[in-house]
Scaffold this active site. Structure first.
Site, PDB file in Angstrom:
ATOM      1  N   CYS A 145       0.927   0.312   1.083  1.00 35.78           N
ATOM      2  CA  CYS A 145       1.956  -0.637   0.643  1.00 35.78           C
ATOM      3  C   CYS A 145       1.386  -1.866  -0.038  1.00 35.78           C
ATOM      4  CB  CYS A 145       2.796  -1.081   1.838  1.00 35.78           C
ATOM      5  SG  CYS A 145       3.503   0.285   2.745  1.00 35.78           S
ATOM      6  N   LYS A 220      10.492  -4.508  10.413  1.00 33.55           N
ATOM      7  CA  LYS A 220      10.265  -3.090  10.109  1.00 33.55           C
ATOM      8  C   LYS A 220       9.125  -2.593  10.975  1.00 33.55           C
ATOM      9  CE  LYS A 220       9.021  -0.029   6.307  1.00 33.55           C
ATOM     10  NZ  LYS A 220       8.903   0.104   4.851  1.00 33.55           N
ATOM     11  N   ARG A 230       8.829  10.051   3.555  1.00 30.45           N
ATOM     12  CA  ARG A 230       7.545  10.093   2.857  1.00 30.45           C
ATOM     13  C   ARG A 230       7.383  11.386   2.077  1.00 30.45           C
ATOM     14  NH1 ARG A 230       4.030   6.903   7.545  1.00 30.45           N
ATOM     15  NH2 ARG A 230       5.233   4.971   7.357  1.00 30.45           N
ATOM     16  N   ARG A 242       0.205   2.596   8.819  1.00 30.78           N
ATOM     17  CA  ARG A 242       0.715   1.309   8.345  1.00 30.78           C
ATOM     18  C   ARG A 242       0.748   0.257   9.463  1.00 30.78           C
ATOM     19  NH1 ARG A 242       2.007   3.667   3.651  1.00 30.78           N
ATOM     20  NH2 ARG A 242       3.928   4.836   3.265  1.00 30.78           N
ATOM     21  N   GLU A 258       9.365 -12.733  12.937  1.00 29.44           N
ATOM     22  CA  GLU A 258       9.431 -12.199  11.570  1.00 29.44           C
ATOM     23  C   GLU A 258      10.724 -12.640  10.879  1.00 29.44           C
ATOM     24  OE1 GLU A 258       7.496 -10.734   9.565  1.00 29.44           O
ATOM     25  OE2 GLU A 258       5.930  -9.707  10.668  1.00 29.44           O
ATOM     26  N   LYS A 273      14.775  -2.110  10.914  1.00 28.99           N
ATOM     27  CA  LYS A 273      14.528  -0.732  10.508  1.00 28.99           C
ATOM     28  C   LYS A 273      13.438  -0.141  11.382  1.00 28.99           C
ATOM     29  CE  LYS A 273      12.486   1.767   6.730  1.00 28.99           C
ATOM     30  NZ  LYS A 273      11.852   1.716   5.446  1.00 28.99           N
TER      31      LYS A 273
HETATM   32  C1  PBG Z   1       8.497   1.733   1.918  1.00 34.18           C
HETATM   33  C2  PBG Z   1       9.651   2.321   2.590  1.00 34.18           C
HETATM   34  C3  PBG Z   1       9.661   3.330   3.560  1.00 34.18           C
HETATM   35  C4  PBG Z   1      11.000   3.558   3.880  1.00 34.18           C
HETATM   36  C5  PBG Z   1      11.771   2.727   3.097  1.00 34.18           C
HETATM   37  N1  PBG Z   1      10.919   1.957   2.312  1.00 34.18           N
HETATM   38  C6  PBG Z   1       8.556   4.130   4.114  1.00 34.18           C
HETATM   39  C7  PBG Z   1       7.484   3.537   4.918  1.00 34.18           C
HETATM   40  O1  PBG Z   1       7.466   2.355   5.236  1.00 34.18           O
HETATM   41  O2  PBG Z   1       6.588   4.292   5.240  1.00 34.18           O
HETATM   42  C8  PBG Z   1      11.482   4.554   4.897  1.00 34.18           C
HETATM   43  C9  PBG Z   1      12.929   4.876   4.842  1.00 34.18           C
HETATM   44  C10 PBG Z   1      13.317   6.090   5.606  1.00 34.18           C
HETATM   45  O3  PBG Z   1      12.567   6.654   6.428  1.00 34.18           O
HETATM   46  O4  PBG Z   1      14.445   6.535   5.392  1.00 34.18           O
HETATM   47  N2  PBG Z   1       8.689   1.637   0.541  1.00 34.18           N
END
Ligand code: PBG
Length: 349
Positions: A145, A220, A230, A242, A258, A273
Site C-alpha cells: 500500500c 481499518k 485481493r 499489511r 485513529e 472496516k
Molecule cells: C486497499 C483496499 C482493500 C480493500 C479495500 N481497499 C484491501 C486491503 O487492504 O488489503 C478490501 C475490501 C474488501 O475486502 O472488500 N486498497
C-alpha cells in the site's frame, strides 16, 4: 415424573397467579405494529456499491465473489446504471492497471483506468456519487500500500521492504487530485498511512478542490476477510502482510485514536472496516464522534461467506443479507459499502 404429570399437577400454563403487566409481545402482534416500532430501517440510499474496473472490453466474474465482476469502462457504466435504477446512489471505484511498477504510476495517470471510469460514469449518470479508493496496492508490482524501503527511498534505520509512510503521502495526494480532476465526488484513502488525510486535504485544497470531501478508512484492520477482494482487485502483497500499517483485530482503544487523528486532519466521514466482526468498534467510534457521518465496509469475505452458504442452500440469501446489513446500520453506520448493495436495494422494494 413425566412431563404430563408435571403439567396436570401444577401447570404454569393454566395457573394465572402472576399478573404480567409488562408484555413486550404486545407490540409484536401484527406486521403494522412491528413496523411502527422498528428502530432501524435500511434504505437503498444507505449503500455504496463497489465496482472493479479494468482495461479491455466486456466483463469477467471474479473467482471468489460470485456476482462480482471485473468490468471494462463501458461495463462499469452499465453496472452503475443498474445500481441507479435500483435506487443506489453511490459507487466506489477500484482500478486494475495495465502495468504495475514500484510506485504505481497508473494510479495518477490522466488516462488511468479509474480516471477513465470516473469521467465515463459522471458523463452518463451525472447524479451518481462517485467515490474513489485512494491506495497504492492495486498499482504497485509488489502489491503493498505504499512505497517500499528499497532503492532510491532506502532508509537505513528501517527494515528492508518496510512500507515507508511519508514518501507514500505525496503519492496519495497526487492520486486524490487526479481523481478530483476527473470529477470524483468523494475520495477515500484506504492505506492506513499516518497523516494521509492531512496530506490529501492539503493536496486537494492546493489544487482548488477545497469542497471535495474525504471519507477516510480511519479504522481499518489487518483482516483475513479481505481475501476475495485481493483476487478481484489483483492487489495481494507479493510478500509479507499489511500488519505494519493496518490495525490489530484485538484493539478498540486504538480505533478511537485513529478516528480522532482523522477528524483533526479534516476527514469529512469516518469508516470502520471490516463490518461484521467489528460491530462493537462501529458502535464505539459512532458514540465518540456522533457529529460525523460514518461508513462501514461490509467486505469481500463477508460477502463470499453468505454467497457460498446461499449457493449450497444452507441459508436464505435475501434474509441473511438484509439481516446482516441491518445489524451494521443498527451498530451505528450511516453508510454501508457493500457488494450486496444492488441486490439488497431490489429486495427492499
Ligand atoms: C486497499 C483496499 C482493500 C480493500 C479495500 N481497499 C484491501 C486491503 O487492504 O488489503 C478490501 C475490501 C474488501 O475486502 O472488500 N486498497
Amino acid at each position: 415424573m413425566t412431563l404430563l404429570e408435571l403439567d396436570t399437577r401444577q401447570s404454569p400454563i393454566t395457573n394465572h397467579q402472576l399478573p404480567i403487566k409488562n408484555r413486550p409481545r404486545r407490540l409484536r402482534t401484527t406486521p403494522a405494529l412491528r413496523a411502527m416500532v422498528r428502530e432501524t430501517e435500511l434504505n437503498a440510499r444507505d449503500f455504496i456499491y463497489p465496482l472493479f474496473v479494468r482495461h479491455g472490453t466486456g466483463r469477467s466474474e471474479t473467482r471468489s465473489m460470485p456476482g462480482v465482476y471485473q468490468l471494462s469502462v463501458e461495463e462499469a457504466v452499465r453496472e452503475a446504471e443498474a445500481a441507479a435504477k435500483s435506487g443506489v446512489s453511490a459507487v466506489i471505484l477500484f482500478g486494475i492497471p495495465k502495468e504495475k511498477d514500484p510506485i504505481g504510476l497508473e494510479n495518477f495517470a490522466e488516462d488511468g483506468i479509474v480516471q477513465q471510469a470516473i469521467r465515463a460514469i459522471k458523463k452518463e449518470i451525472p447524479e451518481m456519487v462517485v467515490v474513489t479508493d485512494v491506495c497504492l496496492c492495486e498499482y504497485t508490482d509488489h502489491g503493498h500500500c505504499g512505497i517500499l524501503n528499497t532503492g532510491e527511498y532506502f532508509h537505513s534505520s528501517l527494515p528492508e521492504g518496510y512500507v515507508l509512510n511519508d514518501p507514500t503521502l505525496d503519492v496519495l495526494a497526487k492520486v486524490a487530485v487526479s481523481h478530483a480532476e476527473c470529477g470524483a465526488d468523494i475520495v477515500a484513502p484506504s492505506g492506513m498511512m499516518d497523516g494521509m488525510v492531512a496530506s490529501i486535504r492539503d493536496g486537494l485544497d492546493g489544487a482548488g478542490y477545497e469542497n471535495l470531501p474525504i471519507m477516510s478508512y480511519s479504522v481499518k484492520y489487518a483482516s483475513a476477510f479481505y481475501g476475495p477482494f485481493r483476487d478481484a482487485a489483483e492487489g495481494a502483497p507479493k510478500f509479507g502482510d499489511r500488519k505494519s500499517h493496518q490495525m490489530d483485530p484485538a484493539n478498540v482503544r486504538e480505533a478511537l485514536r485513529e478516528a480522532a487523528l482523522d477528524v483533526e486532519e479534516g476527514a469529512d466521514m469516518l469508516m470502520v472496516k471490516p463490518a461484521l466482526a467489528y460491530l462493537d468498534v462501529i458502535r464505539v467510534v459512532k458514540d465518540a464522534f456522533p457529529e460525523l457521518p460514518m461508513a462501514a465496509y461490509n467486505v469481500s469475505g463477508e460477502y463470499a461467506m453468505i454467497k457460498a452458504a446461499a449457493q449450497n442452500g444452507w441459508v436464505d440469501e435475501a434474509k441473511v443479507t438484509l439481516e446482516t446489513l441491518t445489524s451494521i446500520k443498527r451498530a451505528g453506520a450511516d453508510v454501508i459499502i457493500s457488494y450486496h448493495a444492488v441486490d439488497a436495494a431490489r429486495w427492499l422494494k
